[in-house]
Design a protein around this motif. Structure first.
Motif, PDB file in Angstrom:
ATOM      1  N   LEU A 192       0.846  -1.198   0.000  1.00  0.00           N
ATOM      2  CA  LEU A 192       0.000   0.000   0.000  1.00  0.00           C
ATOM      3  C   LEU A 192       0.878   1.244   0.000  1.00  0.00           C
ATOM      4  O   LEU A 192       0.877   2.030   0.935  1.00  0.00           O
ATOM      5  CB  LEU A 192      -0.936  -0.018   1.216  1.00  0.00           C
ATOM      6  CG  LEU A 192      -2.150   0.899   1.115  1.00  0.00           C
ATOM      7  CD1 LEU A 192      -3.031   0.507  -0.066  1.00  0.00           C
ATOM      8  CD2 LEU A 192      -2.973   0.845   2.406  1.00  0.00           C
ATOM      9  N   GLY A 193       1.655   1.391  -1.062  1.00  0.00           N
ATOM     10  CA  GLY A 193       2.495   2.572  -1.224  1.00  0.00           C
ATOM     11  C   GLY A 193       1.994   3.423  -2.373  1.00  0.00           C
ATOM     12  O   GLY A 193       0.792   3.473  -2.652  1.00  0.00           O
ATOM     13  N   SER A 216       1.956  -5.162   7.179  1.00  0.00           N
ATOM     14  CA  SER A 216       1.686  -4.414   8.411  1.00  0.00           C
ATOM     15  C   SER A 216       0.192  -4.233   8.681  1.00  0.00           C
ATOM     16  O   SER A 216      -0.538  -3.692   7.846  1.00  0.00           O
ATOM     17  CB  SER A 216       2.356  -3.035   8.327  1.00  0.00           C
ATOM     18  OG  SER A 216       1.948  -2.221   9.393  1.00  0.00           O
ATOM     19  N   ILE A 217      -0.231  -4.648   9.857  1.00  0.00           N
ATOM     20  CA  ILE A 217      -1.625  -4.445  10.282  1.00  0.00           C
ATOM     21  C   ILE A 217      -1.943  -2.960  10.431  1.00  0.00           C
ATOM     22  O   ILE A 217      -3.100  -2.535  10.352  1.00  0.00           O
ATOM     23  CB  ILE A 217      -1.898  -5.186  11.623  1.00  0.00           C
ATOM     24  CG1 ILE A 217      -3.395  -5.142  12.010  1.00  0.00           C
ATOM     25  CG2 ILE A 217      -1.062  -4.599  12.753  1.00  0.00           C
ATOM     26  CD1 ILE A 217      -4.277  -5.990  11.163  1.00  0.00           C
ATOM     27  N   ASN A 218      -0.903  -2.155  10.585  1.00  0.00           N
ATOM     28  CA  ASN A 218      -1.084  -0.709  10.802  1.00  0.00           C
ATOM     29  C   ASN A 218      -1.798  -0.016   9.642  1.00  0.00           C
ATOM     30  O   ASN A 218      -2.331   1.071   9.805  1.00  0.00           O
ATOM     31  CB  ASN A 218       0.273  -0.022  11.035  1.00  0.00           C
ATOM     32  CG  ASN A 218       0.961  -0.550  12.282  1.00  0.00           C
ATOM     33  OD1 ASN A 218       0.312  -1.092  13.167  1.00  0.00           O
ATOM     34  ND2 ASN A 218       2.280  -0.411  12.338  1.00  0.00           N
ATOM     35  N   GLU A 222      -6.495   2.507   7.322  1.00  0.00           N
ATOM     36  CA  GLU A 222      -6.298   3.389   6.170  1.00  0.00           C
ATOM     37  C   GLU A 222      -6.857   2.752   4.895  1.00  0.00           C
ATOM     38  O   GLU A 222      -7.559   3.391   4.120  1.00  0.00           O
ATOM     39  CB  GLU A 222      -4.789   3.643   5.999  1.00  0.00           C
ATOM     40  CG  GLU A 222      -4.441   4.564   4.866  1.00  0.00           C
ATOM     41  CD  GLU A 222      -4.301   6.006   5.295  1.00  0.00           C
ATOM     42  OE1 GLU A 222      -4.204   6.853   4.397  1.00  0.00           O
ATOM     43  OE2 GLU A 222      -4.306   6.303   6.498  1.00  0.00           O
ATOM     44  N   ALA A 223      -6.535   1.473   4.688  1.00  0.00           N
ATOM     45  CA  ALA A 223      -6.945   0.770   3.463  1.00  0.00           C
ATOM     46  C   ALA A 223      -8.460   0.698   3.338  1.00  0.00           C
ATOM     47  O   ALA A 223      -9.023   0.943   2.262  1.00  0.00           O
ATOM     48  CB  ALA A 223      -6.340  -0.630   3.446  1.00  0.00           C
ATOM     49  N   ILE A 224      -9.110   0.376   4.432  1.00  0.00           N
ATOM     50  CA  ILE A 224     -10.564   0.155   4.376  1.00  0.00           C
ATOM     51  C   ILE A 224     -11.350   1.461   4.518  1.00  0.00           C
ATOM     52  O   ILE A 224     -12.234   1.759   3.716  1.00  0.00           O
ATOM     53  CB  ILE A 224     -10.979  -0.879   5.447  1.00  0.00           C
ATOM     54  CG1 ILE A 224     -10.410  -2.259   5.049  1.00  0.00           C
ATOM     55  CG2 ILE A 224     -12.494  -0.938   5.596  1.00  0.00           C
ATOM     56  CD1 ILE A 224     -10.593  -3.343   6.070  1.00  0.00           C
ATOM     57  N   SER A 235       0.087 -10.305   5.363  1.00  0.00           N
ATOM     58  CA  SER A 235       0.787 -11.397   4.677  1.00  0.00           C
ATOM     59  C   SER A 235       1.688 -12.203   5.600  1.00  0.00           C
ATOM     60  O   SER A 235       2.066 -13.328   5.280  1.00  0.00           O
ATOM     61  CB  SER A 235       1.609 -10.836   3.504  1.00  0.00           C
ATOM     62  OG  SER A 235       2.515  -9.842   3.955  1.00  0.00           O
ATOM     63  N   ARG A 236       2.018 -11.631   6.770  1.00  0.00           N
ATOM     64  CA  ARG A 236       2.863 -12.355   7.728  1.00  0.00           C
ATOM     65  C   ARG A 236       2.046 -13.198   8.707  1.00  0.00           C
ATOM     66  O   ARG A 236       2.610 -13.841   9.584  1.00  0.00           O
ATOM     67  CB  ARG A 236       3.725 -11.356   8.512  1.00  0.00           C
ATOM     68  CG  ARG A 236       4.842 -10.748   7.681  1.00  0.00           C
ATOM     69  CD  ARG A 236       5.673  -9.769   8.480  1.00  0.00           C
ATOM     70  NE  ARG A 236       6.814  -9.303   7.688  1.00  0.00           N
ATOM     71  CZ  ARG A 236       7.351  -8.104   7.799  1.00  0.00           C
ATOM     72  NH1 ARG A 236       6.853  -7.223   8.658  1.00  0.00           N
ATOM     73  NH2 ARG A 236       8.385  -7.750   7.056  1.00  0.00           N
ATOM     74  N   ASP A 237       0.726 -13.176   8.547  1.00  0.00           N
ATOM     75  CA  ASP A 237      -0.147 -13.949   9.430  1.00  0.00           C
ATOM     76  C   ASP A 237      -0.581 -15.229   8.702  1.00  0.00           C
ATOM     77  O   ASP A 237      -1.479 -15.196   7.848  1.00  0.00           O
ATOM     78  CB  ASP A 237      -1.377 -13.115   9.812  1.00  0.00           C
ATOM     79  CG  ASP A 237      -2.280 -13.805  10.828  1.00  0.00           C
ATOM     80  OD1 ASP A 237      -2.369 -15.053  10.784  1.00  0.00           O
ATOM     81  OD2 ASP A 237      -2.902 -13.105  11.637  1.00  0.00           O
TER      82      ASP A 237
END
Length: 360
Positions: A192-193, A216-218, A222-224, A235-237
């Protein structure tokens, strides 16, 4: 003896350049060619800062020619046109993206795919047809062949819209070409850049359901909430990724850092398509079996032809698709590059050339 950048052409120009792999920028005097019969000359008003500019400044891809004046998200106002120019007039608002030339004769060029021409000329750090090095938009003026100039839509912001000339076409083109633009489809966007956030906006405008995939969950809120994505995957989960196996029709992968491909391929439905638009400097590990067993496609895509770039800008204007930007003065560019390394920008820097570039 070769002429210096300042004297090789008749038009005096100023910009900011880096002279070596340190990637440190400073004011730079050079010159532009006189406006030829097919050329458009324009005053640069704004220029986006692309991740490519950072890679090129430090010669991370190995073909930088110094001194380097980057910038390929360039917008401005026409000040002069050549005698045979047909599409533009003085006063028009225009843009120049990632390329300024091609052979205009090969199969790619005759099919409006100049970006895949073997003789495509990049907007900066390439050799132009006259043998001189091209300089980009971190500068006060541009001269370009009208074929490689985009007409800017009326009432569409120049400053905020500038990054569409690279980030926009880089994500719009693969969504269109690979048929990932059908309403109701499920599309993943990795990263998300600068590229990723624009990919989300185009994919939503096409009527697809968008899943953002990030380390990053952070970035979830922002995304939604801000960008309108329908769902978010970390992706790390491993649990989240496993639960989403086989749910996506297509993926646009915008990440330019080294990252594992296999977990992403597993998210695709059978016959799904994953398209790389980010360019990691080291090769990615590609597993064959997951592609073979479900007839999945892994592809790449680079910018778009001029006809499609104009189509993209017009589509963006119609649907009010604009990048999220931070406007900066030119003398902030070194700090901006340092922040870009850390992904500390939401989501694109745009240089206010007209207000901040000193002409002396």
């Amino acid at each position: 003896m070769a002429k210096s950048p300042e004297t090789e052409h008749p038009l005096k120009a100023v910009g900011w350049a880096t002279k070596d792999t340190s990637g440190v920028f400073s004011p730079f005097k050079f010159s532009r060619r006189a406006t030829g019969e097919h050329d458009v000359q324009f005053k640069v008003l704004y220029c986006g800062v692309c991740h490519s500019d950072l890679h090129m400044a430090k010669n991370e891809w190995g073909f930088t020619q110094y001194p380097l004046v980057p910038g390929h998200e360039i917008v401005g106002e026409v000040t002069e046109v050549g005698s045979k120019v047909e599409k533009f007039k003085v006063g028009d608002k225009v843009g120049v993206g990632c390329m300024v030339g091609s052979c205009r004769e090969c199969d790619q060029c005759t099919n409006d795919l100049e970006n895949y021409c073997s003789k495509m000329i990049l907007t900066y750090s390439a050799v132009y047809v006259d043998g001189t090095i091209t300089y980009g938009g971190y500068s006060n003026l541009m001269v370009a062949d009208e074929h490689f100039v985009v007409l800017w839509p009326e009432n569409f912001p120049l400053d905020i819209g500038a990054p569409l000339l690279c980030a926009g076409i880089t994500t719009y083109s693969p969504l269109r070409y690979f048929g990932l633009d059908k309403p109701g489809m499920s599309i993943g966007v990795v990263g998300l850049g600068g590229l990723g956030h624009v990919a989300v906006k185009f994919a939503k405008a096409f009527g697809t359901k968008v899943t953002v995939i990030s380390t990053s969950i952070n970035k979830k809120e922002e995304a939604i909430e801000k960008l309108g994505a329908d769902s978010f995957l970390v992706s790390r989960d491993p649990e989240e990724m496993k639960a989403a196996t086989g749910t996506l029709d297509g993926i646009i992968d915008t990440v330019s850092a080294h990252h594992p491909i296999l977990p992403l391929i597993s998210l695709l439905k059978p016959h799904g398509k994953m398209v790389l638009v980010g360019a990691p400097e080291k090769p990615l590990e590609l597993p064959a079996f997951p592609l073979i067993s479900s007839r999945k496609l892994l592809a790449g895509s680079g910018i778009g032809g001029m006809k499609e770039t104009q189509e993209m800008i017009d589509f963006a204007a119609k649907h009010n698709i604009l990048p999220d930007v931070e406007i900066i003065p030119i003398d902030y560019i070194n700090t901006a590059m340092d922040r870009l390394v850390k992904s500390d920008v939401k989501y694109r820097f745009v240089i206010d050339i007209a207000k901040s570039l000193k002409l002396e």
